[in-house]
Design a protein around this motif. Sequence first.
Motif, mmCIF file in Angstrom:
data_model
loop_
_atom_site.group_PDB
_atom_site.id
_atom_site.type_symbol
_atom_site.label_atom_id
_atom_site.label_comp_id
_atom_site.label_asym_id
_atom_site.label_seq_id
_atom_site.Cartn_x
_atom_site.Cartn_y
_atom_site.Cartn_z
ATOM 1 N N GLN A 1 -5.167 2.308 -3.903
ATOM 2 C CA GLN A 1 -5.682 0.997 -4.262
ATOM 3 C C GLN A 1 -4.644 -0.079 -3.979
ATOM 4 N N LEU A 2 -5.063 -1.180 -3.426
ATOM 5 C CA LEU A 2 -4.161 -2.240 -3.023
ATOM 6 C C LEU A 2 -3.650 -3.044 -4.197
ATOM 7 N N LEU B 1 0.842 -1.197 0.000
ATOM 8 C CA LEU B 1 0.000 0.000 0.000
ATOM 9 C C LEU B 1 0.876 1.246 0.000
ATOM 10 N N TRP C 1 -7.757 -4.889 3.324
ATOM 11 C CA TRP C 1 -6.655 -4.937 2.366
ATOM 12 C C TRP C 1 -5.294 -4.936 3.062
ATOM 13 N N ARG D 1 -4.186 8.621 3.538
ATOM 14 C CA ARG D 1 -4.997 7.454 3.218
ATOM 15 C C ARG D 1 -4.178 6.541 2.328
ATOM 16 N N TYR D 2 -4.703 5.382 2.028
ATOM 17 C CA TYR D 2 -3.981 4.415 1.224
ATOM 18 C C TYR D 2 -4.579 4.302 -0.170
ATOM 19 N N GLU E 1 -10.125 -0.720 3.808
ATOM 20 C CA GLU E 1 -8.678 -0.521 3.807
ATOM 21 C C GLU E 1 -7.998 -1.410 4.843
#
Length: 280
Positions: free
Chosen positions: A138-139, A129, A238, A135-136, A235
Amino acid sequence: MKPPLLLIGQGSNDDADSAEFGRFVHRLRCRLDQRAADVSGGYLERATPRLSESVASLVARGHHRLVALPLSLSRVGEEWPAALEAEARRHPTLMYDYGRPLGPDPRVLALLAERLKDAATEMPRLRPLEAVGGRYRQLRAVDTPPDYQPGHVEPGETAVVLVGEGSTDPAANAEVHRVSRLFWETHAYDFMTVETAFVSVTPPGVPGGLERCRRLGAKRVIVVPYLLFAGGVLERVWAQALAYGAGHPDLDIRCAEVIGDCDTLADVVIDRYEEALQLA
């Protein structure tokens, strides 16, 4: 004019979840406008608009009867009907009918099957990530060369982990296990197994579900979130999957998307609304 539909969400501090909830309320408003029914949405806690604000707005617009529907996949706790009772005391002229949660409706299971199919499509593997703006991202991006081609894995060598949020209510957790079995027998029978895991509160966690699949001999595991909307909970799913995958590079781990705002989900909600009206 039919009574308005009031969608009730649990509420969180996650803006992405709130935004998708709002988009779904708008979708239903457009759909039910053809049936002369108003649609509103409110949260029990943390997010806005709160349930009390939405009810007050409906009453101010002249509505004194409504259909309240918990926008939840699992069994809801006593705080949901208790919140409605509190609103009824606050507005003595208010009457309401309470609809069933969405639960493992066949159309919900079919949506999960679509998300599973998308994730099972041959594609490059996960990469770590990347934090962006707190924030993260897309995995399912790649950290492999552009010409990387994953080896073919048969469905019988692929396991599925269905991930629920987790609850202090044993009955709610048992319901997720039931959904896993229903999903396996109705939509994922070609796969090795469908195991159950939870994001938090109760075991097994996502790593525990993945480990069980690995010990069963799976070459690929697809994590399917049993969640309505994207946000912080997704999230975490993931991130837990990625952390486990970092220690098991030979295991191909895929993560599916949530059910999300879509017309099929709206169909289920509208049927629950009509059902509540008929039972009133």
